[in-house]
Design a protein around this motif. Sequence first.
Motif, PDB file in Angstrom:
ATOM      1  N   ALA A  15      33.956  37.991  42.068  1.00 19.27           N
ATOM      2  CA  ALA A  15      32.810  38.854  41.775  1.00 19.27           C
ATOM      3  C   ALA A  15      31.672  38.599  42.749  1.00 19.27           C
ATOM      4  O   ALA A  15      30.721  39.379  42.826  1.00 19.27           O
ATOM      5  N   PHE A  16      31.769  37.491  43.483  1.00 19.69           N
ATOM      6  CA  PHE A  16      30.784  37.156  44.495  1.00 19.69           C
ATOM      7  C   PHE A  16      31.226  37.792  45.825  1.00 19.69           C
ATOM      8  O   PHE A  16      32.218  38.507  45.878  1.00 19.69           O
ATOM      9  N   GLN A  63      38.072  45.310  37.483  1.00 19.37           N
ATOM     10  CA  GLN A  63      38.518  44.400  36.437  1.00 19.37           C
ATOM     11  C   GLN A  63      38.988  43.104  37.080  1.00 19.37           C
ATOM     12  O   GLN A  63      39.667  43.140  38.107  1.00 19.37           O
ATOM     13  N   PRO A  64      38.655  41.951  36.484  1.00 25.59           N
ATOM     14  CA  PRO A  64      39.109  40.691  37.067  1.00 25.59           C
ATOM     15  C   PRO A  64      40.599  40.473  36.827  1.00 25.59           C
ATOM     16  O   PRO A  64      41.144  40.867  35.796  1.00 25.59           O
ATOM     17  N   GLY A  65      41.263  39.845  37.795  1.00 31.93           N
ATOM     18  CA  GLY A  65      42.679  39.574  37.648  1.00 31.93           C
ATOM     19  C   GLY A  65      42.969  38.449  36.684  1.00 31.93           C
ATOM     20  O   GLY A  65      43.989  38.454  35.993  1.00 31.93           O
ATOM     21  N   LEU A  66      42.070  37.458  36.617  1.00 33.33           N
ATOM     22  CA  LEU A  66      42.270  36.278  35.768  1.00 33.33           C
ATOM     23  C   LEU A  66      41.071  36.086  34.845  1.00 33.33           C
ATOM     24  O   LEU A  66      39.946  36.454  35.179  1.00 33.33           O
ATOM     25  N   PRO A  67      41.297  35.481  33.685  1.00 36.17           N
ATOM     26  CA  PRO A  67      40.196  35.225  32.759  1.00 36.17           C
ATOM     27  C   PRO A  67      39.357  34.032  33.213  1.00 36.17           C
ATOM     28  O   PRO A  67      39.790  33.224  34.029  1.00 36.17           O
ATOM     29  N   GLY A  68      38.152  33.945  32.666  1.00 36.36           N
ATOM     30  CA  GLY A  68      37.332  32.754  32.866  1.00 36.36           C
ATOM     31  C   GLY A  68      36.474  32.743  34.103  1.00 36.36           C
ATOM     32  O   GLY A  68      35.838  31.729  34.404  1.00 36.36           O
ATOM     33  N   ALA A  69      36.455  33.838  34.856  1.00 30.18           N
ATOM     34  CA  ALA A  69      35.666  33.875  36.083  1.00 30.18           C
ATOM     35  C   ALA A  69      34.212  34.207  35.771  1.00 30.18           C
ATOM     36  O   ALA A  69      33.919  35.005  34.882  1.00 30.18           O
ATOM     37  N   THR A  70      33.299  33.596  36.503  1.00 32.52           N
ATOM     38  CA  THR A  70      31.881  33.899  36.341  1.00 32.52           C
ATOM     39  C   THR A  70      31.486  35.028  37.285  1.00 32.52           C
ATOM     40  O   THR A  70      32.215  35.365  38.230  1.00 32.52           O
ATOM     41  N   VAL A  71      30.327  35.612  37.014  1.00 33.26           N
ATOM     42  CA  VAL A  71      29.799  36.688  37.861  1.00 33.26           C
ATOM     43  C   VAL A  71      28.370  36.335  38.235  1.00 33.26           C
ATOM     44  O   VAL A  71      27.674  35.635  37.492  1.00 33.26           O
ATOM     45  N   ASP A  76      27.376  43.693  40.569  1.00 34.30           N
ATOM     46  CA  ASP A  76      27.444  45.146  40.692  1.00 34.30           C
ATOM     47  C   ASP A  76      28.673  45.747  40.017  1.00 34.30           C
ATOM     48  O   ASP A  76      28.947  46.940  40.156  1.00 34.30           O
ATOM     49  N   GLY A  77      29.433  44.907  39.272  1.00 35.64           N
ATOM     50  CA  GLY A  77      30.617  45.394  38.573  1.00 35.64           C
ATOM     51  C   GLY A  77      31.886  45.380  39.402  1.00 35.64           C
ATOM     52  O   GLY A  77      32.961  45.703  38.894  1.00 35.64           O
ATOM     53  N   LYS A  78      31.785  44.961  40.655  1.00 27.43           N
ATOM     54  CA  LYS A  78      32.943  44.985  41.539  1.00 27.43           C
ATOM     55  C   LYS A  78      33.520  43.583  41.736  1.00 27.43           C
ATOM     56  O   LYS A  78      32.778  42.589  41.761  1.00 27.43           O
TER      57      LYS A  78
END
Length: 421
Positions: A15-16, A63-71, A76-78
């Motif tokens: 997300a970064f 949508q993130p591929g894996l759970p638990g990721a921070t943003v 910006d949603g990407k």
Amino acid sequence: MNDQRVIATYLVETAFSLEEAALVIAGEQSTGTFTKVPGETDRLKEEHGARVEGIELLEERYQPGLPGATVPANHDGKYRAGKITISFPLHNFGPSIPNLMSAVAGNLYELQQLSGLRLLDLELPEAFAKRYQGPKFGIDGTRKLLNVYDRPILGTIVKPSIGLTTAELGQMVERLALAGLDFIKDDELNANPTYAPLEEKVRVVMEAIERAADKTGKKLMYAFNITGDWDELRKHHDIVKNAGGNCVMVSVLSVGLPGMAYLNDYSELPIHAHRNQWGMLTRSPHLGIEFTAYQKLCRLAGADHIHVNGLNGKFYESNASVVSAIQACTTPLYAGYETMPVISNGQWAGTAHPTYEATKTLDVMHLAGGGMLAHPDGAAAGFESMRLAWEAAASGESFSDCANKNPVVQRAIEKFGKVGH
């Protein structure tokens, strides 16, 4: 200091920005942590830090591929996906597969800045070739032992996988050896069970092989599964060697790459490397390791043969991935380190044509369990159907024409599938 470096290429989702993600990976896997610490000098970072060598944006997702990721706070949603190339100083860990893995595939998979990470490829300096001798037999040595040239090595897997007594196994092996097969391997589920101890199994199987060889003049290769704790590997290898055996098999992910390298240090037989458990490292496109990278480590550790799955098989893997795995295994490494790709799972005569058309190589081992043993006319007919199909594929003859000329191939189609070419 020595500037030799290991280069790792990753598929990253974050997300970064990809630039931020690359710096986090490089820092975490070398000199950095989540905060600056005393002693982390510019000189230390220059000599021991990992470097970002390249960044390539591939796509943006929502949508993130894996759970638990921070943003980030201003997200910006990407989620940006791309290739990141990072180099690591060799002197951080030396030419050591275990310590290499800690650097290029260690805690970075847990980094919360990442919503996807996959190790795609590795470039390793010559120091690894000096430390690890690699396959002792490979493609040429295996062909020489079997005296089989100009076609794939064709064989089968012991089925039922578990439950045969040593007497029943011996009878099966002798029957298959008389049928002309090149190769048989133990199933990965069957190594040294209490109902059929390895030492007894080796004795019975080798007696069966020798009896058949006396009649046919051909001694097939049997890969005995010696997977076990490290202190068992040498003992089990020697049991096979002393009985006149000509191949041992290990489950790579069970004994580990260092375990296989340890076996290879003293092995006098080809090592057949089975990759069971591989799916847990590779099935998610957002996680794990690409076989292109992993097979290089297997070759360094001494794999003479290594499984690559099969086209149109029963296990999940795209045909493109299987083809890529075969091509990776047959791509030169240090101008040598040859290993024979082993095609298996759901295979039969009908998979010869698509395999050859996609790879244009005969330097494969093509194994069929049910696709050979369950041929309507018996295992000998199953072997013959696969041999004829490969001959047709290599000569440019269609599978349809091959089947029309050879009833044994037509019978395979009636049992296992339809004409595809």
